[in-house]
Design a protein around this motif. Structure first.
Motif, PDB file in Angstrom:
ATOM      1  N   GLY A 233       6.997   8.966   1.142  1.00  9.44           N
ATOM      2  CA  GLY A 233       7.665   7.688   0.685  1.00  9.44           C
ATOM      3  C   GLY A 233       7.944   6.588   1.842  1.00  9.44           C
ATOM      4  O   GLY A 233       7.423   6.997   3.055  1.00  9.44           O
ATOM      5  N   PRO A 234       8.394   5.582   1.435  1.00 11.90           N
ATOM      6  CA  PRO A 234       8.203   4.547   2.640  1.00 11.90           C
ATOM      7  C   PRO A 234       9.547   4.768   3.462  1.00 11.90           C
ATOM      8  O   PRO A 234      10.574   5.369   3.350  1.00 11.90           O
ATOM      9  CB  PRO A 234       8.477   3.170   1.776  1.00 11.90           C
ATOM     10  CG  PRO A 234       9.217   3.657   0.663  1.00 11.90           C
ATOM     11  CD  PRO A 234       8.576   4.915   0.082  1.00 11.90           C
ATOM     12  N   THR A 235       9.210   4.797   5.134  1.00  9.41           N
ATOM     13  CA  THR A 235      10.242   5.014   6.043  1.00  9.41           C
ATOM     14  C   THR A 235      10.316   3.772   6.805  1.00  9.41           C
ATOM     15  O   THR A 235       9.347   2.919   6.947  1.00  9.41           O
ATOM     16  CB  THR A 235       9.657   6.051   6.837  1.00  9.41           C
ATOM     17  OG1 THR A 235       8.454   5.721   7.440  1.00  9.41           O
ATOM     18  CG2 THR A 235       9.502   7.350   6.103  1.00  9.41           C
TER      19      THR A 235
ATOM     20  N   ASP B 291       0.945  -1.117   0.242  1.00  6.87           N
ATOM     21  CA  ASP B 291      -0.091   0.066   0.029  1.00  6.87           C
ATOM     22  C   ASP B 291       0.828   1.054  -0.029  1.00  6.87           C
ATOM     23  O   ASP B 291       0.736   2.199  -0.862  1.00  6.87           O
ATOM     24  CB  ASP B 291      -0.861   0.047   1.342  1.00  6.87           C
ATOM     25  CG  ASP B 291      -2.286   0.492   0.872  1.00  6.87           C
ATOM     26  OD1 ASP B 291      -2.494   0.618  -0.124  1.00  6.87           O
ATOM     27  OD2 ASP B 291      -2.933   0.702   1.912  1.00  6.87           O
ATOM     28  N   VAL B 292       1.911   1.330   1.036  1.00  2.00           N
ATOM     29  CA  VAL B 292       2.884   2.598   1.025  1.00  2.00           C
ATOM     30  C   VAL B 292       3.702   2.706  -0.446  1.00  2.00           C
ATOM     31  O   VAL B 292       3.500   3.750  -0.794  1.00  2.00           O
ATOM     32  CB  VAL B 292       3.490   2.313   2.272  1.00  2.00           C
ATOM     33  CG1 VAL B 292       4.893   3.307   1.939  1.00  2.00           C
ATOM     34  CG2 VAL B 292       2.990   2.326   3.480  1.00  2.00           C
ATOM     35  N   ARG B 293       4.007   1.500  -0.831  1.00  2.00           N
ATOM     36  CA  ARG B 293       4.816   1.925  -2.146  1.00  2.00           C
ATOM     37  C   ARG B 293       3.842   2.048  -3.365  1.00  2.00           C
ATOM     38  O   ARG B 293       4.268   3.063  -4.359  1.00  2.00           O
ATOM     39  CB  ARG B 293       5.625   0.580  -2.569  1.00  2.00           C
ATOM     40  CG  ARG B 293       6.987   0.619  -1.722  1.00  2.00           C
ATOM     41  CD  ARG B 293       7.393  -0.680  -1.314  1.00  2.00           C
ATOM     42  NE  ARG B 293       8.415  -0.670  -0.457  1.00  2.00           N
ATOM     43  CZ  ARG B 293       8.498  -0.163   0.901  1.00  2.00           C
ATOM     44  NH1 ARG B 293       7.492  -0.260   1.651  1.00  2.00           N
ATOM     45  NH2 ARG B 293       9.608  -0.085   1.269  1.00  2.00           N
ATOM     46  N   PHE B 294       2.577   1.555  -3.410  1.00  2.00           N
ATOM     47  CA  PHE B 294       1.987   1.992  -4.499  1.00  2.00           C
ATOM     48  C   PHE B 294       1.385   3.322  -4.393  1.00  2.00           C
ATOM     49  O   PHE B 294       1.507   4.086  -5.291  1.00  2.00           O
ATOM     50  CB  PHE B 294       0.600   1.086  -4.383  1.00  2.00           C
ATOM     51  CG  PHE B 294      -0.494   1.241  -5.654  1.00  2.00           C
ATOM     52  CD1 PHE B 294      -0.408   0.836  -6.712  1.00  2.00           C
ATOM     53  CD2 PHE B 294      -1.521   2.286  -5.518  1.00  2.00           C
ATOM     54  CE1 PHE B 294      -1.064   1.057  -7.908  1.00  2.00           C
ATOM     55  CE2 PHE B 294      -2.241   2.603  -6.289  1.00  2.00           C
ATOM     56  CZ  PHE B 294      -2.271   2.048  -7.942  1.00  2.00           C
ATOM     57  N   ALA B 295       1.096   3.965  -3.206  1.00  2.00           N
ATOM     58  CA  ALA B 295       0.974   5.249  -2.873  1.00  2.00           C
ATOM     59  C   ALA B 295       2.081   6.188  -3.236  1.00  2.00           C
ATOM     60  O   ALA B 295       1.628   7.400  -3.731  1.00  2.00           O
ATOM     61  CB  ALA B 295       0.344   5.441  -1.517  1.00  2.00           C
TER      62      ALA B 295
END
Length: 108
Positions: A24-26, A12-16
């Motif tokens: 960005g992903p953290t 979900d985070v990467r798609f967003a």
């Protein structure tokens, strides 16, 4: 079963980030936050190994013949070795090499 929620959150985070211009992903890079993250991941991996061992023991019980179940017994030792390496490469690595490292300073 164990990693399902984390996998969905990761995707979900990467798609967003890539398609909806989200943040960005953290991941925690150092200190207590990183050690806590690694310990939680280790506990989840051990739980997955326990579920696997229960299923393998059930299959051994269903086979009933020790000679036919030798290949299944081999997985007991493989799971023990896997848990050891998960401990060394997860929380152990984080504690030894990432716990005291300070975050990098970027000059912008």
């Amino acid at each position: 079963m164990i990693f399902g929620h984390d996998l969905i959150r990761w995707a979900d985070v990467r798609f967003a980030y890539y398609f909806a211009h989200g943040s960005g992903p953290t991941n925690p890079d150092w200190g207590w936050a990183n050690l806590r993250y690694e310990l939680i991941s280790f506990v989840k991996a051990v739980a997955a190994c326990v579920i696997t061992l229960v299923l393998i023991r059930t299959m051994i019980w269903m086979v009933g013949d020790m000679n036919k179940a030798k290949a299944l017994y081999m997985w007991d030792n493989i799971m023990k070795v896997l848990v050891f390496f998960l401990l060394m490469l997860g929380p152990g690595w984080s504690l030894l090499f990432r716990f005291y490292r300070k975050p990098s300073q970027h000059n912008s």
